[in-house]
Design a protein around this motif. Structure first.
Motif, PDB file in Angstrom:
ATOM      1  N   CYS A 158      69.550  91.525  40.360  1.00 24.41           N
ATOM      2  CA  CYS A 158      70.872  91.351  40.966  1.00 24.41           C
ATOM      3  C   CYS A 158      71.082  89.888  41.362  1.00 24.41           C
ATOM      4  CB  CYS A 158      71.026  92.254  42.187  1.00 24.41           C
ATOM      5  SG  CYS A 158      72.612  92.024  43.022  1.00 24.41           S
ATOM      6  N   CYS A 201      72.024  90.027  45.600  1.00 23.44           N
ATOM      7  CA  CYS A 201      70.994  90.223  46.631  1.00 23.44           C
ATOM      8  C   CYS A 201      69.629  89.718  46.174  1.00 23.44           C
ATOM      9  CB  CYS A 201      70.902  91.688  47.035  1.00 23.44           C
ATOM     10  SG  CYS A 201      70.367  92.813  45.736  1.00 23.44           S
ATOM     11  N   CYS A 222      73.966  94.681  41.316  1.00 22.03           N
ATOM     12  CA  CYS A 222      73.340  95.997  41.431  1.00 22.03           C
ATOM     13  C   CYS A 222      74.273  97.000  42.097  1.00 22.03           C
ATOM     14  CB  CYS A 222      72.024  95.899  42.198  1.00 22.03           C
ATOM     15  SG  CYS A 222      72.203  95.756  43.979  1.00 22.03           S
ATOM     16  N   CYS A 233      75.236  96.324  45.739  1.00 25.35           N
ATOM     17  CA  CYS A 233      76.109  95.170  45.972  1.00 25.35           C
ATOM     18  C   CYS A 233      77.495  95.340  45.361  1.00 25.35           C
ATOM     19  CB  CYS A 233      75.480  93.902  45.403  1.00 25.35           C
ATOM     20  SG  CYS A 233      74.026  93.372  46.318  1.00 25.35           S
TER      21      CYS A 233
END
Ligand SMILES: [Mn+2]
Ligand SMILES: [Mn+2]
Ligand SMILES: [Zn+2]
Ligand SMILES: [Zn+2]
Lengths: 137, 137
Positions: free
Chosen positions: A96, A99, A132, A135
């Motif tokens: 991701c 994050c 992801c 998120c």
DNA sequence: AAAGTAAGTGCAATGGAAGTGCATTTGTTA
DNA sequence: TAACAAATGCACTTCCATTGCACTTACTTT
């Protein structure tokens, strides 16, 4: 369902306190971890021990290494019954960009990739980068 | 067919002796190279200069970076007309486990990869490892 | 249970690659 | 030619990975 002790024994790995702890730490993570992550979780233990424990796990197919392109090697527990076989156990990893976490998508096996004549494919590393599920919602 | 000078100018890169040499060095390689490779080829030049030249080329989409899983960043010249666009210019890389060389397979674009619901794919790194055509015959 | 051996752990040090601050040199432009 | 901006070289730093060696712990054998 076997205990961690039974699993380690079945792989010819001696049972030690450190190894049990590290195994449990990895087991409760859904994301892949760096050596530094493990280091932070076990501040009393020496870096070298953690490093060599992971290497041992790796050799015995309990842990697999992930290169997600961040430049830092990451690790994750293998699935039950995984033998790190290229044909059956090789899967996709997702990193991701938001994050910065990476996860194993063990259900997503890697598709057959065509290579030019004369080339022989033995192994494939496939990393998808993006946002992801945590998120993106 | 434009000269290297014209290409650099069109990308707003100042023409220097060093840059021309490095460009030519990359152009005559079929394989991707590390910073050390460049360093060895130009022993008189400082590592920093080579490093920053590559970074400049990268920013201007003249060179793209390759992460082939060896842990060392590699670089290669982009194709004519490449704009390093994810949709059109992203291609497969092949790393030979025998000779340890990595090459761009620019004709082999990366297939659409399915990711689970909630995940958004923005970029893909795909490296095939095996035996290259030179080593397999 | 004690001794002996092999494996695990901790400490210190090394090496490689990537990156940065600053002084100097080179190139461009007025 | 003078002034300015960019490029280069040198020194130094940081971060991660890896290893040698001494010490400790666990297992095996008597
Ligand atoms: Mn995985
Ligand atoms: Mn390429
Ligand atoms: Zn995320
Ligand atoms: Zn080869």
């Amino acid at each position: 369902m076997q205990t961690i002790e039974q699993l380690l024994e079945s792989k010819d790995i001696r049972i030690t306190a450190m190894r049990l702890l590290i195994y449990k730490f990895l087991a409760e993570k859904e994301i892949v971890v760096t050596l530094s992550d493990i280091e932070n979780a076990f501040e009393k233990a020496d870096r070298t021990t953690l490093y060599r424990t992971i290497k041992t796990f790796e050799e015995k197919d309990i842990v697999h290494q992930i290169d997600d392109g961040t430049g830092i090697t990451k690790y994750a527990l293998c699935e039950q019954g995984c033998s790190c076989d290229i044909k059956t156990d090789l899967h996709l990893h997702f990193h991701c960009n938001n994050c910065n976490e990476t996860i194993c998508l063990t259900d997503h096996k890697i598709p057959q990739i065509k290579v030019p004549d004369g080339f022989v494919s033995e192994n494939v590393n496939l990393v998808v980068k993006g946002i992801c599920d945590k998120c993106s919602r």
